[in-house]
Design a protein around this motif. Structure first.
Motif, PDB file in Angstrom:
ATOM      1  N   PRO A   1       2.447   5.331   4.059  1.00  0.00           N
ATOM      2  CA  PRO A   1       2.127   6.160   5.228  1.00  0.00           C
ATOM      3  C   PRO A   1       1.228   5.453   6.245  1.00  0.00           C
ATOM      4  CG  PRO A   1       0.985   6.959   3.258  1.00  0.00           C
ATOM      5  CD  PRO A   1       1.879   5.854   2.818  1.00  0.00           C
ATOM      6  N   ASN A   2       0.484   4.431   5.790  1.00  0.00           N
ATOM      7  CA  ASN A   2      -0.399   3.722   6.729  1.00  0.00           C
ATOM      8  C   ASN A   2       0.358   2.740   7.609  1.00  0.00           C
ATOM      9  OD1 ASN A   2      -2.694   5.004   5.620  1.00  0.00           O
ATOM     10  ND2 ASN A   2      -2.617   3.554   3.912  1.00  0.00           N
ATOM     11  N   THR A   3       1.283   2.024   7.004  1.00  0.00           N
ATOM     12  CA  THR A   3       1.992   0.985   7.762  1.00  0.00           C
ATOM     13  C   THR A   3       3.383   1.433   8.223  1.00  0.00           C
ATOM     14  OG1 THR A   3       2.965   0.139   5.748  1.00  0.00           O
ATOM     15  CG2 THR A   3       0.851  -0.827   6.404  1.00  0.00           C
ATOM     16  N   CYS A   4       3.863   2.499   7.633  1.00  0.00           N
ATOM     17  CA  CYS A   4       5.235   2.986   7.866  1.00  0.00           C
ATOM     18  C   CYS A   4       6.280   1.956   7.407  1.00  0.00           C
ATOM     19  CB  CYS A   4       5.480   3.363   9.320  1.00  0.00           C
ATOM     20  SG  CYS A   4       4.726   4.931   9.717  1.00  0.00           S
ATOM     21  N   GLU A   5       5.842   1.025   6.583  1.00  0.00           N
ATOM     22  CA  GLU A   5       6.779   0.046   6.015  1.00  0.00           C
ATOM     23  C   GLU A   5       7.119   0.453   4.585  1.00  0.00           C
ATOM     24  OE1 GLU A   5       8.164  -2.396   7.627  1.00  0.00           O
ATOM     25  OE2 GLU A   5       7.002  -1.906   9.425  1.00  0.00           O
ATOM     26  N   VAL A   6       8.093  -0.249   4.005  1.00  0.00           N
ATOM     27  CA  VAL A   6       8.484   0.047   2.621  1.00  0.00           C
ATOM     28  C   VAL A   6       7.304  -0.236   1.687  1.00  0.00           C
ATOM     29  CG1 VAL A   6       9.997  -0.709   0.736  1.00  0.00           C
ATOM     30  CG2 VAL A   6      10.948  -0.355   3.014  1.00  0.00           C
ATOM     31  N   ASN A   7       7.060   0.691   0.788  1.00  0.00           N
ATOM     32  CA  ASN A   7       5.928   0.573  -0.130  1.00  0.00           C
ATOM     33  C   ASN A   7       6.334  -0.269  -1.350  1.00  0.00           C
ATOM     34  OD1 ASN A   7       3.750   0.881  -1.792  1.00  0.00           O
ATOM     35  ND2 ASN A   7       4.023   3.095  -2.104  1.00  0.00           N
ATOM     36  N   THR A   8       5.948  -1.529  -1.330  1.00  0.00           N
ATOM     37  CA  THR A   8       6.366  -2.430  -2.406  1.00  0.00           C
ATOM     38  C   THR A   8       5.535  -2.233  -3.680  1.00  0.00           C
ATOM     39  OG1 THR A   8       4.992  -4.112  -1.387  1.00  0.00           O
ATOM     40  CG2 THR A   8       7.349  -4.257  -0.967  1.00  0.00           C
ATOM     41  N   LYS A   9       4.558  -1.336  -3.578  1.00  0.00           N
ATOM     42  CA  LYS A   9       3.780  -1.039  -4.797  1.00  0.00           C
ATOM     43  C   LYS A   9       4.484   0.031  -5.628  1.00  0.00           C
ATOM     44  CE  LYS A   9      -0.830  -2.296  -3.272  1.00  0.00           C
ATOM     45  NZ  LYS A   9      -1.094  -2.007  -1.855  1.00  0.00           N
ATOM     46  N   TYR A  10       5.417   0.725  -5.011  1.00  0.00           N
ATOM     47  CA  TYR A  10       6.136   1.784  -5.725  1.00  0.00           C
ATOM     48  C   TYR A  10       7.123   1.130  -6.701  1.00  0.00           C
ATOM     49  CZ  TYR A  10       9.203   5.870  -6.363  1.00  0.00           C
ATOM     50  OH  TYR A  10       9.960   6.872  -6.902  1.00  0.00           O
ATOM     51  N   LYS A  11       6.995   1.505  -7.983  1.00  0.00           N
ATOM     52  CA  LYS A  11       7.757   0.834  -9.044  1.00  0.00           C
ATOM     53  C   LYS A  11       9.277   0.915  -8.827  1.00  0.00           C
ATOM     54  CE  LYS A  11       7.838   0.344 -14.019  1.00  0.00           C
ATOM     55  NZ  LYS A  11       7.596   1.011 -15.282  1.00  0.00           N
ATOM     56  N   ALA A  12       9.742   2.068  -8.362  1.00  0.00           N
ATOM     57  CA  ALA A  12      11.192   2.219  -8.162  1.00  0.00           C
ATOM     58  C   ALA A  12      11.711   1.242  -7.105  1.00  0.00           C
ATOM     59  CB  ALA A  12      11.514   3.663  -7.766  1.00  0.00           C
ATOM     60  N   VAL A  13      10.847   0.910  -6.142  1.00  0.00           N
ATOM     61  CA  VAL A  13      11.237  -0.083  -5.129  1.00  0.00           C
ATOM     62  C   VAL A  13      11.198  -1.477  -5.744  1.00  0.00           C
ATOM     63  CG1 VAL A  13      10.467  -1.223  -2.996  1.00  0.00           C
ATOM     64  CG2 VAL A  13      10.557   1.278  -3.096  1.00  0.00           C
ATOM     65  N   ARG A  14      10.119  -1.767  -6.460  1.00  0.00           N
ATOM     66  CA  ARG A  14       9.963  -3.121  -7.034  1.00  0.00           C
ATOM     67  C   ARG A  14      11.074  -3.454  -8.030  1.00  0.00           C
ATOM     68  NH1 ARG A  14       5.491  -3.649 -10.060  1.00  0.00           N
ATOM     69  NH2 ARG A  14       4.525  -1.688  -9.458  1.00  0.00           N
ATOM     70  N   THR A  15      11.458  -2.474  -8.822  1.00  0.00           N
ATOM     71  CA  THR A  15      12.518  -2.734  -9.813  1.00  0.00           C
ATOM     72  C   THR A  15      13.828  -3.126  -9.121  1.00  0.00           C
ATOM     73  OG1 THR A  15      11.473  -1.161 -11.303  1.00  0.00           O
ATOM     74  CG2 THR A  15      13.764  -1.691 -11.780  1.00  0.00           C
ATOM     75  N   SER A  16      14.042  -2.593  -7.911  1.00  0.00           N
ATOM     76  CA  SER A  16      15.298  -2.878  -7.207  1.00  0.00           C
ATOM     77  C   SER A  16      15.309  -4.237  -6.500  1.00  0.00           C
ATOM     78  CB  SER A  16      15.590  -1.768  -6.186  1.00  0.00           C
ATOM     79  OG  SER A  16      16.089  -0.615  -6.836  1.00  0.00           O
ATOM     80  N   ILE A  17      14.175  -4.952  -6.531  1.00  0.00           N
ATOM     81  CA  ILE A  17      14.177  -6.315  -5.964  1.00  0.00           C
ATOM     82  C   ILE A  17      14.658  -7.237  -7.084  1.00  0.00           C
ATOM     83  CG2 ILE A  17      12.829  -8.039  -4.696  1.00  0.00           C
ATOM     84  CD1 ILE A  17      10.804  -5.880  -3.989  1.00  0.00           C
ATOM     85  N   TYR A  18      15.946  -7.182  -7.345  1.00  0.00           N
ATOM     86  CA  TYR A  18      16.512  -7.843  -8.535  1.00  0.00           C
ATOM     87  C   TYR A  18      16.205  -9.334  -8.589  1.00  0.00           C
ATOM     88  CZ  TYR A  18      19.259  -3.505  -8.412  1.00  0.00           C
ATOM     89  OH  TYR A  18      19.652  -2.194  -8.359  1.00  0.00           O
ATOM     90  N   THR A  19      16.287  -9.991  -7.435  1.00  0.00           N
ATOM     91  CA  THR A  19      16.141 -11.442  -7.429  1.00  0.00           C
ATOM     92  C   THR A  19      14.753 -11.892  -7.920  1.00  0.00           C
ATOM     93  OG1 THR A  19      16.391 -13.414  -6.075  1.00  0.00           O
ATOM     94  CG2 THR A  19      15.582 -11.494  -4.946  1.00  0.00           C
ATOM     95  N   LYS A  20      13.716 -11.108  -7.591  1.00  0.00           N
ATOM     96  CA  LYS A  20      12.351 -11.453  -8.029  1.00  0.00           C
ATOM     97  C   LYS A  20      12.265 -11.486  -9.563  1.00  0.00           C
ATOM     98  CE  LYS A  20       9.869 -11.799  -4.264  1.00  0.00           C
ATOM     99  NZ  LYS A  20       9.756 -13.186  -3.851  1.00  0.00           N
TER     100      LYS A  20
END
Ligand code: A3P
Length: 345
Positions: free
Chosen positions: A216-235
């Motif tokens: 909500p502060n940056t209006c960018e994708v929250n990369t701290k949210y686990k569901a988002v991080r899990t989907s960064i398959y290449t990492k």
């Protein structure tokens, strides 16, 4: 009158006779085709133990019956051992990704007569307490199988847990690794839906997906949210590649496994060096469930549990667009590393 009765009797006998011959011919053809369809074949390739012996269908049915009796307490461990059944470490592991379709993949592979699944997620390599119990503990968690068969387990947490690649490498550096992926934004929403359902079951309130996925502060994708991080398959994959060459991985398209499972399963059979045994007969579309279900034989079929295939909540389209844009460069890298292009938006 007598002549009429004799003619009637002759006709009846003729009909009965042809029925009996017909049924006999059908049975012979049926048994023959089943035996042809489902022999256990030797597993070739990098998988150590190889045997040319084939197991007929009857042996498999006997084994299933024996194991059933064993679980009910009517057969002893010795009886099971007597029939050459062993608990083997997995030769292949479905390491992830959570909500990618890991259960469907495991159950569908289990249709193959040379595959035996570990029904439960064992969580040996990602859970320190379990890992400390040692490899024999892990082996004892495996199902009984014939030495010619391969055991497969799935624990989706393996893919994202730091310590797991090294631990699996130490067990078997030539193990085959299966990763089933879905379009990253859909997977993240599926992940959220599962957590949401858990909260609702406990009568707890939970945030909306949009609030979690966007900072909500940056209006960018929250990369701290686990569901988002899990989907960064290449990492995650990059961590695995420090231990295993890319040839030891096979990427399954989880979106295609939903709509068109057979070709995806045939690719896995090839990767595992298994003879092609899963056929369209084994998979049928169930309109009520809206998914493919499994047919083992004329008697036994099953669909996955209701917790698979949940209805996702509606998500603000602008958030979906933002997430898709965010995942795009990671997806490109994933295609490049794996050699599998998945045409995600
Ligand atoms: P959804 O519940 O979001 O639809 P996992 O087993 O890794 O938790 O994955 C669950 C997902 O498997 C489900 O996600 C569902 O879409 C997918 N799936 C694939 N094939 C399926 C099948 N034949 N039956 C039910 N779900 C299937």
């Amino acid at each position: 009158m007598l002549f009429k009765q004799q003619a009637w009797l002759r006709q009846k006998l003729l009909v009965l006779g042809s029925l009996a011959v017909g049924s006999l011919l059908y049975l012979v053809a049926r048994v023959g085709s089943l035996d042809r369809l489902q022999p256990i074949c030797p597993i070739e390739g990098r998988f150590g133990a190889r045997s040319q012996a084939e197991l007929p269908l009857r042996a498999l049915q006997f084994k299933r019956g024996l194991l059933h009796e064993f679980r009910k307490g009517n057969a002893s461990k010795d009886q099971v051992r007597l029939h050459d059944l062993v608990q083997q470490l997995p030769k292949a592991i479905i390491i992830g990704v959570r909500k990618g379709g890991t259960r469907a993949l495991l159950e569908m592979l289990n249709l193959h007569p040379a595959v035996v699944k570990a029904s439960q997620e064992i969580h040996f390599f990602d859970n320190d307490e379990n890992y400390a119990k040692g490899i024999e503990w892990y082996r004892k968690k495996m199902p009984f199988s014939y030495p010619q068969q391969i055991t497969i387990e799935k624990s989706p947490a393996y893919f994202i847990t730091e310590e797991v690649p090294e631990r699996i490498y130490k067990m078997n550096s030539s193990i085959k690794l299966l990763i089933i992926v879905r379009e990253p934004t859909t997977r993240a929403i599926s992940d959220y839906t599962q957590v949401l359902e858990g909260k609702e079951r406990k009568n707890k309130t939970y945030y909306k997906f949009e609030k979690l996925a966007i900072d909500p502060n940056t209006c960018e994708v929250n990369t701290k949210y686990k569901a988002v991080r899990t989907s960064i398959y290449t990492k995650h994959l990059e961590r695995w590649l420090k231990y295993f060459p890319i040839e030891q991985f096979h990427i399954v398209d989880g979106d295609r496994l939903i709509t068109e499972p057979l070709p995806e399963l045939q690719l896995v059979e090839k990767f595992l060096n298994l003879p092609p045994r899963i056929s369209q007969y084994n998979l049928y579309f169930n309109a009520t469930r809206g998914f493919y279900c499994l047919r083992f034989n004329i008697i036994f079929n099953k669909c996955l549990a209701g917790s698979k295939g949940r209805i996702h909540p509606e998500v603000d389209p602008s958030v979906i667009t933002k997430l898709r844009k965010f995942f795009h460069p990671f997806n490109q890298k994933f295609y490049q590393i794996t050699g599998r292009t998945l045409n995600w938006p």
